[in-house]
Scaffold this active site. Structure first.
Site, PDB file in Angstrom:
ATOM      1  N   HIS A 188      -2.780  -6.005  -3.376  1.00 16.84           N
ATOM      2  CA  HIS A 188      -2.651  -4.752  -4.121  1.00 16.84           C
ATOM      3  C   HIS A 188      -1.400  -4.707  -4.997  1.00 16.84           C
ATOM      4  CE1 HIS A 188      -6.101  -2.663  -2.501  1.00 16.84           C
ATOM      5  NE2 HIS A 188      -5.781  -3.044  -1.284  1.00 16.84           N
ATOM      6  N   ASN A 233       0.815  -1.221   0.000  1.00 14.66           N
ATOM      7  CA  ASN A 233       0.000   0.000   0.000  1.00 14.66           C
ATOM      8  C   ASN A 233       0.844   1.264   0.000  1.00 14.66           C
ATOM      9  OD1 ASN A 233      -1.470  -2.046   2.282  1.00 14.66           O
ATOM     10  ND2 ASN A 233      -2.729  -1.388   0.572  1.00 14.66           N
TER      11      ASN A 233
END
Ligand SMILES: [Fe+2]
Ligand SMILES: [Fe+2]
Ligand SMILES: [Fe+2]
Ligand SMILES: [Fe+2]
Ligand SMILES: [Fe+2]
Ligand SMILES: [Fe+2]
Ligand SMILES: [Fe+2]
Ligand SMILES: [Fe+2]
Lengths: 267, 267, 267, 267
Positions: A68, A40
């Site tokens: 992610h 992140n």
């Protein structure tokens, strides 16, 4: 062997906090290796080459990722050239997935293997992390008994299952992804250190490190929203400290690291 | 006002641990009220009248529930007669749902309101816990500023959102359900104590308090399985200690309680 | 009263197909009202003002939406001014959600009420579509017995449940969202016409109206991907024809409409 | 080669309907092989040996299963002895899973391979059905070009993806599980017959073949409930008819079969 692991770094606030605090943590804990989850780092979604380089300069030896991983398209340009960046190993076994899910860190005469795995419960339909994880651990054990797994997963059941599944086979199973540190670090029966989630590093007064208003708006209105990571604000650093027996690879100690204004750091 | 909250009690091992340790915890913390989540008291699934009575006898003042509320069919026979048992408040508003989601505990001259709410992310399609929760808090505030919410939910985002949503409106938002204690207890900006999950009470060497082999078998084979809670074994008690200002209802202190062989209790 | 309903229109191929075929369908079926689901009109995601105007010009009387309602940001600029565009009614009851979930179509001396509802199973945490739907039907019945529900939902169980729930209360419950027409149109016991899904309108040789390669790539690699709607190619039109008794509002007939190269249209 | 496939048989009403109608269907269509999905034959959940034998006696040549395979514990006693019963092939590759996911039906000089696969979207974390399916198809093609896949899956996207993924490699990809027949049967570009779902066989006036009241109660109250299959009532039979070129294994024809009071059978 002493290791520091830093939980999901969220945005520039998180990256800056690593730069500021890692030196002090190193002074206190004297780790031979520092690993950080960077999924992140880029505004809460993925990682840029610049973030990655900043983390290495800050003293991180290896960056792990998670769901992610691919959010910043530029990762496709650098992941295959970088040796200090791994992504979850349990993508389908094909030639399409860039990057790797296992890396080795050389520490004087020793080697630490780091494996990144991705959970499935409430998440994506990746390959079985237990099956893939076992195969990688078998490979790694030919090289070293020092093995650390970053299990990036949502459900506490799947994470505890992975801990017990790997107990005695690896030095540590550390969870990431929920962005909330758990208070259950321990050494399991056969010598594997375990913590369900090491937590997150970044904005302290938000939700998962993001501004709270937009997420609250989402929950109360069910309308789409941009989730933003603030540029300034109070911060937290979450992670854990690990000590591994040099010969056996068994864990000797595991301690949560939590630094924020309610839990000040004592060097 | 001092309060002890005990996290999801799993099986008879969990109930027995409350009976054994609650007296010592009371001696140490001097709480005026003790609340416990009992949704897993009966072999891991629901609660029987006998378990409920045992918990009251052990010194618990109020039992909260969660997604396992209805697992033991006999609850339909006693829930409407019992004043010290609440279930999540956000079931659809109709005459069909037995029990209530809000209860008051009388403490000398004071009153503590306790609200039980159920999350939705990765869970069931109940009514909006934010909307229902706000309405109940408004009701309760007419009677007392001392309000505690047991938010039984899976996702860390939904739980942190509830904490901030209720900040300044209630004394505490305490999470249950994941069976893993989090290390993030704090007092939010406007005075609400918050912890994402207080953890579980029961078998220490399993997965969510159940025998690990059957759950591991499920994850690695994807075959159906009976999940069993063992009758004997090492145990843990998880919960938190809370101190609330007598006048304002704001939180003054929140501390995790973790008792197990790796974290021995000091009276 | 005769009505044509056209299933999820996907991209410009879908919009163009409505322009081309709706005149012929009107000639054949002589409907007094035509309704179309437009949630995918804009490149598969949401609707622009231009698409919406094109559909009206093509002869559509009312456009319904679904989970993709807000995908094109410009909808926030025009949804509150447009009377012929509705979105799912079961967003939380507050002042934040633009648009409405119920509209009336005037047909000579008569009125057709159209309600748009959104499912929850495998979808988002909106308000209970059964509760919200019942309240809107009660309102609408004060004005007209001719009521049509577009239930935009994933699970066949939830859709069949809505059909039976509304049986006798509305003229028709028509499902949308799965983009595959079902072969179960019928009139239920108390007079409500029902079809689990009316299907989609757009590219015939893809997956849900999108290019198949990118979706296949997603399923086999689990890597992120752009899902694209092609600009050219063979097309399908899916929908259904409905006949409602003018006095009672009960359904008299329901027939699927399927036009593609394997199922040519006979005027 | 002509084949009849019958969709999810639900309860004794469903089994009885096969016994009653299969002879007439055979008279009309003259199939060389009949396959039926039996995952709900036993009161809606799983299959008993008695149900299985009844289906064979009724003229079914092979029974396929799905997510309910293991619901009746007695299946563990007979699945390994039975050659005419297959379960989804994409369970983890280990010695624990009883049964097989591929079977061959001998038809005079020819062979029909039948493969059962299980979807993942909105379902369980099985092995990748695309990867496992491809490997089994490769095996089967060494023996015969006549290959039929029962893809037991929820999401229309995953099912259409499987159709295109297998196009040209197998004779047919037929979907099961949603219990609602789709109206999209067709032959894809390279010769594979495809239908997203063939539907269900059993009670006509319920939800997925079960009594509607208990399911409606579940949706409107969110309380647990027993889902019951009625013993009597109107019924439907859903399935499809398939014709495969004897030499190439390509599909020549696919037609939905729908028998109920609104769609009477013409022999
Ligand atoms: Fe993550
Ligand atoms: Fe993360
Ligand atoms: Fe629990
Ligand atoms: Fe729970
Ligand atoms: Fe759609
Ligand atoms: Fe949709
Ligand atoms: Fe199924
Ligand atoms: Fe089924």
């Amino acid at each position: 062997m002493k290791v520091i692991f830093i939980g999901d770094i969220v945005g520039s606030l998180g990256v800056d906090m690593v730069r500021e605090w890692l030196p002090r943590l190193k002074e206190k804990y004297k780790p031979q290796a520092t690993i950080a989850n960077g999924e992140n780092a880029a505004w809460g979604r993925g990682i840029t080459e610049r973030d990655y380089k900043k983390l290495l300069q800050a003293g991180v030896d290896l960056v792990t990722m998670g769901n992610h991983t691919w959010d910043q398209r530029e990762i496709f340009d650098f992941i295959d050239n970088e040796k200090k960046l791994i992504r979850p190993a349990n993508y389908p076994d094909n030639d399409v997935t860039p990057g790797k899910g296992l890396a080795y860190i050389k520490i004087n005469q020793q080697t630490l293997a780091v494996i990144n795995l991705h959970g499935r419960t409430f998440m994506a339909d990746l390959e079985d992390p237990f099956r893939v994880g076992r195969a990688l651990v078998e490979d790694a054990r030919k090289i070293t008994p020092h093995i650390l797994i970053d299990f990036h997963a949502e459900a506490t059941s799947e994470k505890e299952a992975m801990g017990w599944f790997m107990d005695g086979e690896v030095s540590a199973v550390l969870g990431t992804h929920t962005h909330v540190q758990t208070n259950d670090s321990r050494i399991l029966a056969k010598g594997t250190a375990y913590q369900t989630d090491v937590g997150m590093t970044g904005f302290y007064d938000g939700i998962l490190g993001m501004k709270k208003d937009s997420i609250l708006h989402k929950f109360t209105t069910q309308m789409p929203n941009q989730f933003e990571v603030p540029e300034t604000g109070r911060t937290r650093l979450n992670g854990c400290y690990l000590e591994i027996d040099n010969t056996s690879g068994k864990a000797v100690d595991i301690k949560p690291i939590r630094i924020d204004e309610d839990n000040p750091f004592f060097g």
